[in-house]
Design a protein around this motif. Sequence first.
Motif, PDB file in Angstrom:
ATOM      1  N   THR A   9      -6.952  -4.755  16.390  1.00 55.93           N
ATOM      2  CA  THR A   9      -6.732  -5.459  15.133  1.00 55.93           C
ATOM      3  C   THR A   9      -8.040  -6.035  14.591  1.00 55.93           C
ATOM      4  OG1 THR A   9      -4.454  -5.982  15.727  1.00 55.93           O
ATOM      5  CG2 THR A   9      -5.479  -7.372  14.061  1.00 55.93           C
ATOM      6  N   GLN A  15      -0.445  -5.963  11.205  1.00 55.98           N
ATOM      7  CA  GLN A  15       0.376  -5.906  12.420  1.00 55.98           C
ATOM      8  C   GLN A  15       1.525  -6.905  12.315  1.00 55.98           C
ATOM      9  OE1 GLN A  15      -1.870  -6.470  16.019  1.00 55.98           O
ATOM     10  NE2 GLN A  15      -0.077  -6.317  17.334  1.00 55.98           N
ATOM     11  N   ASP A  31      -1.868  -0.914  11.034  1.00 56.09           N
ATOM     12  CA  ASP A  31      -1.906  -1.652  12.301  1.00 56.09           C
ATOM     13  C   ASP A  31      -0.497  -1.766  12.879  1.00 56.09           C
ATOM     14  OD1 ASP A  31      -2.700  -3.112  14.451  1.00 56.09           O
ATOM     15  OD2 ASP A  31      -3.665  -4.723  13.312  1.00 56.09           O
ATOM     16  N   GLU A  32      -0.194  -0.902  13.793  1.00 56.66           N
ATOM     17  CA  GLU A  32       1.098  -0.871  14.495  1.00 56.66           C
ATOM     18  C   GLU A  32       2.294  -0.900  13.543  1.00 56.66           C
ATOM     19  OE1 GLU A  32       1.549  -2.907  18.080  1.00 56.66           O
ATOM     20  OE2 GLU A  32      -0.593  -3.093  18.480  1.00 56.66           O
TER      21      GLU A  32
END
Lengths: 315, 253
Positions: free
Chosen positions: B47, B89, B175-176
């Motif tokens: 991240t 995220q 991000d994820e």
Amino acid sequence: MRSRARVLTLLAGLLALGLVPLVAALTQQPFYLDLFRRIMIFAIAAVSLDLILGFGGMVSFGHAAYLGIGAYAVAIPAFYGIHSGLVQWPLAMVLSGLAALAIGAVSLRTSGVSFIMITLAFAQMLYYLGISINAWGADDGMRLARRSQFGGVLDLTNGYVFYYVVFGLLLTLLWLGNRLVHARFGVVIRAARSNEPRMRAIGFSTFRYKLAAFGIAGAIGGLAGALLTNQTEYLTPSYMHWTRSGEIMVMVILGGIGTLYGPVLGAVAFLLLEDVLSAWTVHWQVVLGPLLVLVVLYARRGLWGLLPEARRADG
Amino acid sequence: MPTAEPLLAVRGLIKRFGGLVATDGIDLDVAEGETLAVIGPNGAGKTTLIGQLSGDLPPDAGSIRFAGVDVTALPAPARSQRGLARSFQITSIFREFTALDNVALAVQAHAGHSFRFWTPAFTERALREPARATLERVGLGARADVVAGTLAHGEQRQLEIAMALATRPRLLLLDEPVAGMGADESQRMVRLLRELRGRHTIVLVEHDMDVVWALADRIAVMVYGRVIACGTPEAIRANAEVRRAYLGEEVPA
Ligand SMILES: Nc1ncnc2c1ncn2[C@@H]1O[C@H](COP(=O)(O)OP(=O)(O)OP(=O)(O)O)[C@@H](O)[C@H]1O
Ligand SMILES: [Mg+2]
């Protein structure tokens, strides 16, 4: 889209404000004219504060500074014999707008408590400046020799005329404000309050928009100040005192933070309450305090928020 | 601009948090059109890497070139204007606004300046229509008028992607996007990502190795702030160091 209850309240409220002079004339109580004119002047200040506080999420604790600058921008020219409102009022708006831009340019680089403290500090600085300038009355202030003059067209010494000038300005402000908060600019301001990192990630340089909002709010605050000195026919640096900033903020919170019409309601409620309660006791704020706590606890959007909401919250 | 130059070129990227080196001299190239998956254990610095690429975090050292221009010193909004878009995220949306408003804002950010005080933005067709089309694309068309904060978790994640897409990016930093989703939701998300793949250049941070194997053209493995391996899925699968440091404990490949 606003709910029916809100539209009706708004129209009824504005109609009532419009009819105040009539009631005052019929009951021969010019006092009401004075009181409600004062209320509307503070409503203008409160709406302008809410533009940055409620819509923009910028907790400025120095809004009285602009009120003060606006007041000086009327009183100082008047002191030197310039009485034209066409000079004084635009000057009030330009100077307070510029001051807001300068203060905003510094304070908007911070956030949270530091932001509150910096805006407060700037306002207090101006307050101390005001009480230290002997030529312009220092802490005693000075009398306004004449109300602002508009050729022969508008005679503000006539309380009714002055009332409708303030009323008209308030209506104009609400109308323009309503356009602004729904236009691109307003949407950016509101979204930046909602989620600033997200705004930056999708490509908005939020600073310039927040700063512009700060300047606009300052200019309108300045106009309110210009009206206020005309109302009291007196200039005093205490217009800039931090307690005044606090009062305007209380009006916003009481009426409904982040709403356009709430601050008007807040100004009405606050100043009427002050008027009624201060007749009973000088410690009227002892009553106001708990009331405010109740509002904050039970009505997140203030008095205006107590009115049933339309499906989409944007008003 | 030489065509051989990668769309994104990262060199020696270092970010410290106090004594902790969150990214420790990262070198990375992303070619136009490819999907690069970044994997690694919790706290590896994934991240932090994305944050530096998007401009949210200033690096302590190193450089980032994007589309042939050094963007290291540019703040996030300027990078977005150049075609970098990110998803977060931890879901980051405008919760009080409707799904459509959220996406329309992203369109608005790339449709000239917003010093416009008169026309209601939420009725501007030039903003609404691309926003609606983007919502359709991520499968949220039917949810356009729902207040974003009340959307299901999976829908909020889709909305994140929609906002990124609405900026018409050249590079997507995700991000994820699948994290914390139920089986159905995650299937829908993977289907969406599969659709984006190839049409967009993507840097995808992801823990779920099934998703990574399914989508990645190349994989970069991060451990303790460093990229310990970078290559095709086959090469990563075969890499002994990676198996020891990461894959071994996650999936028996
Ligand atoms: N703002 C910050 N301040 C201090 N330390 C931070 C900050 N952000 C991240 N870190 C630390 O830096 C390291 C890398 O964090 P990062 O979030 O980049 O890891 P990650 O690979 O994304 O992990 P995860 O898989 O859990 O998302 C961690 O040890 C984290 O605690
Ligand atoms: Mg992470």
